[in-house]
Design a protein around this motif. Sequence first.
Motif, mmCIF file in Angstrom:
data_model
loop_
_atom_site.group_PDB
_atom_site.id
_atom_site.type_symbol
_atom_site.label_atom_id
_atom_site.label_comp_id
_atom_site.label_asym_id
_atom_site.label_seq_id
_atom_site.Cartn_x
_atom_site.Cartn_y
_atom_site.Cartn_z
ATOM 1 N N TYR A 1 4.062 6.961 -3.990
ATOM 2 C CA TYR A 1 3.604 5.796 -4.765
ATOM 3 C C TYR A 1 2.437 5.128 -4.045
ATOM 4 O O TYR A 1 2.286 5.238 -2.828
ATOM 5 N N ILE A 53 7.556 1.007 -10.139
ATOM 6 C CA ILE A 53 8.719 0.431 -9.472
ATOM 7 C C ILE A 53 8.347 -0.942 -8.928
ATOM 8 O O ILE A 53 7.178 -1.248 -8.679
ATOM 9 N N ARG A 54 9.368 -1.774 -8.746
ATOM 10 C CA ARG A 54 9.171 -3.116 -8.185
ATOM 11 C C ARG A 54 9.420 -3.072 -6.686
ATOM 12 O O ARG A 54 10.409 -2.504 -6.230
ATOM 13 N N LEU A 55 8.525 -3.735 -5.941
ATOM 14 C CA LEU A 55 8.611 -3.712 -4.477
ATOM 15 C C LEU A 55 8.672 -5.114 -3.882
ATOM 16 O O LEU A 55 8.369 -5.304 -2.707
ATOM 17 N N GLY A 67 1.265 -4.767 1.476
ATOM 18 C CA GLY A 67 2.680 -4.415 1.540
ATOM 19 C C GLY A 67 2.813 -2.939 1.857
ATOM 20 O O GLY A 67 1.864 -2.294 2.319
ATOM 21 N N THR A 68 3.983 -2.375 1.565
ATOM 22 C CA THR A 68 4.242 -0.967 1.846
ATOM 23 C C THR A 68 4.822 -0.300 0.613
ATOM 24 O O THR A 68 5.789 -0.795 0.025
ATOM 25 N N ALA A 69 4.222 0.811 0.223
ATOM 26 C CA ALA A 69 4.735 1.593 -0.903
ATOM 27 C C ALA A 69 5.499 2.799 -0.366
ATOM 28 O O ALA A 69 5.122 3.367 0.667
ATOM 29 N N PRO A 70 6.553 3.221 -1.045
ATOM 30 C CA PRO A 70 7.309 4.398 -0.592
ATOM 31 C C PRO A 70 6.514 5.678 -0.828
ATOM 32 O O PRO A 70 5.526 5.676 -1.574
ATOM 33 N N LEU A 74 0.460 1.230 -3.755
ATOM 34 C CA LEU A 74 0.714 -0.196 -3.947
ATOM 35 C C LEU A 74 -0.202 -0.760 -5.029
ATOM 36 O O LEU A 74 -1.406 -0.477 -5.061
ATOM 37 N N GLY A 92 4.845 -0.547 -7.293
ATOM 38 C CA GLY A 92 4.454 0.784 -6.859
ATOM 39 C C GLY A 92 4.146 1.633 -8.075
ATOM 40 O O GLY A 92 4.927 1.655 -9.035
#
Length: 505
Positions: A201, A228-230, A195-198, A203, A176
Amino acid sequence: MPPTRPSAVPPQGDTGARADAYATAPLLNCLLREVARPVPGAGEPRVYRLPSGERLLRVRGGRRPAAPEVNAGGTWHRVGHAELVKLVAEELQAHTGLSNPELPAEMADSRDAVAALLTARDRTTPPDDPYRRSEQSLLTGHPYHPAPKARGGGPVAAWLPYAPEAYAAFPLVLLGVREDAVAEEGDVSALDAFGTAPPGYQLLPAHPWQLDLVGPSLTDAFADGRLIRLGTTAFDTWPTAAIRTLYAPEHDLFVKFSLDVRITNDVRRLWRHDLLKLRRTNTAVSAAAPSVTPGAWLSDRGYRTADFAFEELAVLVRDGLHTHLAPGTTPLLAAALVESFDDTPLDGLHDPAAWWTAYLRAVVPPTLELFARHGVVIEAHLQNCLIAVDATGTPVQALFRDAEGVKLLPEVSRAAGWERLVYCLVVNHLVEIAEALCERHPDLDPWPAVRTAFERQSLRLDLPEATALLTAPTLPGKTNLLLRWTGADGADARYLPLPNPLRAR
C-alpha cells in the motif's frame, strides 16, 4: 488608531447584526458594480437606480457599503440582509429575464455561516503565529462575491471543525491505497513522511470533511481492500484562507484536497483535467520564477490519488515557506491586509507612502516579468499572494501560489492573458490594498506610485500593454453576481468596464 474592521460591521452587539453587516457589504458591492446605476449628483449617501426602474437604493460607506435603504414609493426604508437578498433576486430577474432559486439560498447560507463563525470566534483565542492569523482572518472573504462564505448548505457541525475563520486545526485522516490502484505524478514523496503504510500500500492523506462527503461512494473500495484506514496523522494541520489547502507546519508543507462543496464560484474539486495539465503549468512557472526577483513561487510539486476515485481523493503537494522566504521576514496573506486581523502592518504606519512604494516593488515587477518574458499569467489576486514583511512591517517580497489558476501563452491569447492579469493584479489586488490604506490615511494619493511602478516595468520589460494601461479609460471587473445568477461555468470570467484609477487625472 483607525478601526481595522470593515466600517459596515458593528464593533460589538448581537451576532445576527454583525453577521448581517459582514454579509451585506460584498452583496452590495456586487449589486452596485454590476447592475445598479448611480444617480448623478446624489452625494453622500450614494443613490443608485436599480434595473427594474421601480426602486432606488442608497448606501453609506466606501469600499464596504453599509446601511442599505430602498425607496419604492417616495419613502426610504432600511433593508436587512434577508430583504436585500429578496430585492437582489427580483432585480436580477428583471435585468436578465432569468430566474435562479439556488443563488438566494447560497446568499442566505453565506450569512448564516458568518454567524456561526462569529459565535465560534467569540469563544476561541486567535493563534499566536501572525502568518496563520492572517490566513484565518477572512470573515468577509471575496469583497465582490454575493455569497463568499457559503459552505454548500450543509449543517454547521459538518464544516465548522475545518473552518479557517474559526481558527481550526486538525489531523489528517490517513488512508492506504493498494499499490496497483495508485495514480500519481510529480514528486509527492513528502507525503510518505506523514505516517506508515503496510506492505503493498501507499500512504494517502485525506481531508476529514471531504472523506465525510464522499465516504458512501468508497464503500466497495474499503470492502475489497483497495483502500484501508490507517488512523490519523500524529500532527495537526491548519486550513489556509483557501479552506481546502492546509499547512503542515511540522513538515513545512502545503497539501491541497478536493472538497465537494461550492465555495464562491466553483465546486472545489481537484478536477482531472486540471491535475493532468498541472505538471506542464507548474514547470513553466517554476522554471521562470528563479529569475524573477523579489518574487518567489510556491511550487505545486505533484499529486497522488486512487485511480478509482481520481478526483475525490486527490491530494496535491505544494512547497512550504521556509526555503523561499527572505531572511528575517514574516509572511502575511495579502487578503488579510484589507480585513481586520491583529497586528496588521497597515495600522500605525508612520510613512504610508514609503510602505506603499515597498509593497508595489514587491508585487508588481515579478508579476509583469513573468508575463512579458516568460508568457506566464499568474493569478496574483489577494488570496494567492503572500507578502513577506520585515521586523518593521515593511514589505520585502511577494510569494505567489496556485498553479491551477495559471494561464500560459499562447494557450490563451496575449490579450486574454493580459486582461486576466490586470483583473487579478490591479482590480482584485492593488485597488483593494490602496483603498484599505487610504481609509487609514485619507491624505494619501496611492495612484502616482502605481503609475510609476508600471512605467518602470514597461521600460524595463518592453511591455507596451503596461504603457497602454496608464491611459486606458477602464479596467476589467469580474461579474461574479451575474456569473452565478446565469449559471455560468465557475471557470468563466466575464468582465465589465470599471473606471481606471491609474489614468492620470
